[in-house]
Every structure is written in structure tokens, then in C-alpha cells.
Design an enzyme around this catalytic site. Sequence first.
Site, mmCIF file in Angstrom:
data_model
loop_
_atom_site.group_PDB
_atom_site.id
_atom_site.type_symbol
_atom_site.label_atom_id
_atom_site.label_comp_id
_atom_site.label_asym_id
_atom_site.label_seq_id
_atom_site.Cartn_x
_atom_site.Cartn_y
_atom_site.Cartn_z
ATOM 1 N N HIS A 1 28.812 12.222 -5.379
ATOM 2 C CA HIS A 1 28.262 12.547 -6.382
ATOM 3 C C HIS A 1 27.854 13.764 -7.069
ATOM 4 C CE1 HIS A 1 28.189 8.098 -7.468
ATOM 5 N NE2 HIS A 1 27.401 8.390 -6.514
ATOM 6 N N CYS B 1 33.762 13.875 -9.565
ATOM 7 C CA CYS B 1 33.875 14.657 -10.771
ATOM 8 C C CYS B 1 33.384 15.929 -11.424
ATOM 9 C CB CYS B 1 32.882 13.238 -11.433
ATOM 10 S SG CYS B 1 32.894 11.560 -10.607
ATOM 11 N N ARG C 1 38.895 15.478 -11.991
ATOM 12 C CA ARG C 1 37.461 15.425 -9.915
ATOM 13 C C ARG C 1 38.076 17.639 -10.011
ATOM 14 N NH1 ARG C 1 36.624 11.061 -11.072
ATOM 15 N NH2 ARG C 1 36.654 9.631 -10.491
#
Length: 213
Positions: A110, A178, A187
Site C-alpha cells: 500500500h 498505487c 501503478r
Amino acid sequence: MLITAGVLVLLFVAWQLWWTDVVADRQQQQIVEALSEDFLNGSDGTVGSDAFPDLGQDRAFAIIRVPRFGKDYARPVIEGTARPVLALGVGHYDGTVAPGEVGNFSVAGHRITYGRPFHTIDTLRAGDRVIIETKPTVFVYEITGHEIVRPWQTEVIAPVPDEPGKAPTAALLTMTSCHPKYSATYRYVTHGTLVDSVPRADWRYADWSTVKG
């Protein structure tokens, strides 16, 4: 009603952006500590649902350290990339090779929420080191470059990145997250190559902890 709805939205945003980090940081540190203890005491070198029920059927099997992210940065590497896995650390893409093997050891993390292990992935520079600790061996990769792709461009984690079907001849690393922050439109992908492998008994983090210029 509108005021109440607005307050609820703000509370949800605070939970998503702040409280998930607090909880995830604590859990991820606990997993890292458990892995480190396993590495030292001769256990199997993985941590699973017996100790951390939230891991489910997945197991944490390595520790990732990135000097560029801070001298105390350490996150668990867990098999799989499902949402529950990524809430507890860095996920290892199914079907990609293990650390140190010829091919593309590929991981995801993340960039915001849930401990945001790859929050500053865009600060990595060519020559920076990424260290993967396993029970028997510590692997050192050096960053070679990055690219920004659409989420469906999975060829970035092929055995030879961006060249699906080509046989690999080197041990490579790919990190994905991300991009941009607070969005999942793209990405951010960082690539590296293996430069050393050190038996755990001979490992000294200080030898590799210098951040490049």
C-alpha cells in the site's frame, strides 16, 4: 441529516487514512519481531495464522528493509496479494519466484492506509538497496529504474519484466504500488537486480545500510 452525514464521512476518512495506519503499524511490527525470533531460534522461518489469525492461510516468510525509507524501516513479506494480506505487510505475487532465485521476485504494498509500506516508493533512486531477509540467507537488490503503468499491465511482474515469455537469466526484483498517492489510476513500478546474497550468520545490516546520494 446533511450535517450528520458529513460528520460520518469525515470519521470514515479519518479511520481509513489514520487509524488503519496505527493498527497496521503495530501488527506489522509484531510480525517482524516474530519472524526475527524464528530466524534466530531455528524455527521454520515463517509466521502463520497460529500466531496471527488475520494472516489466514497465508504466511509471512521474509522481512524487507529499505534504507532509503529510514534506518528502522522493516516490514513483513507475506505470501499473496489479497486485501487482507496487504493490510498486514508487503505481499508476494503468486507465481513469481522466491527471493534470490533467477526470475522476478515481485511484491506489492500500500502507498496509503494500512501502514503504507510503500508510501515513498517514488523516492527510490538507481543504486538504492532493498534488503530481503529470510531464515537462511539475506538478499541484497539494487534499484535499476522505475516505470508507471496501468493496473492491467501485469507484464511488469513477468520473469523478465515487460517481456512476457522470455526466459530469465538474472535474479530480479519488482515492487509495485498505487499511483499517484490517494489514487489507484496507475501503478508505480520499481525494478532492481540481485547484487549479493549473504548467509544469515555473516549478515551485518550496517554493511549495506548506506543510502545512495
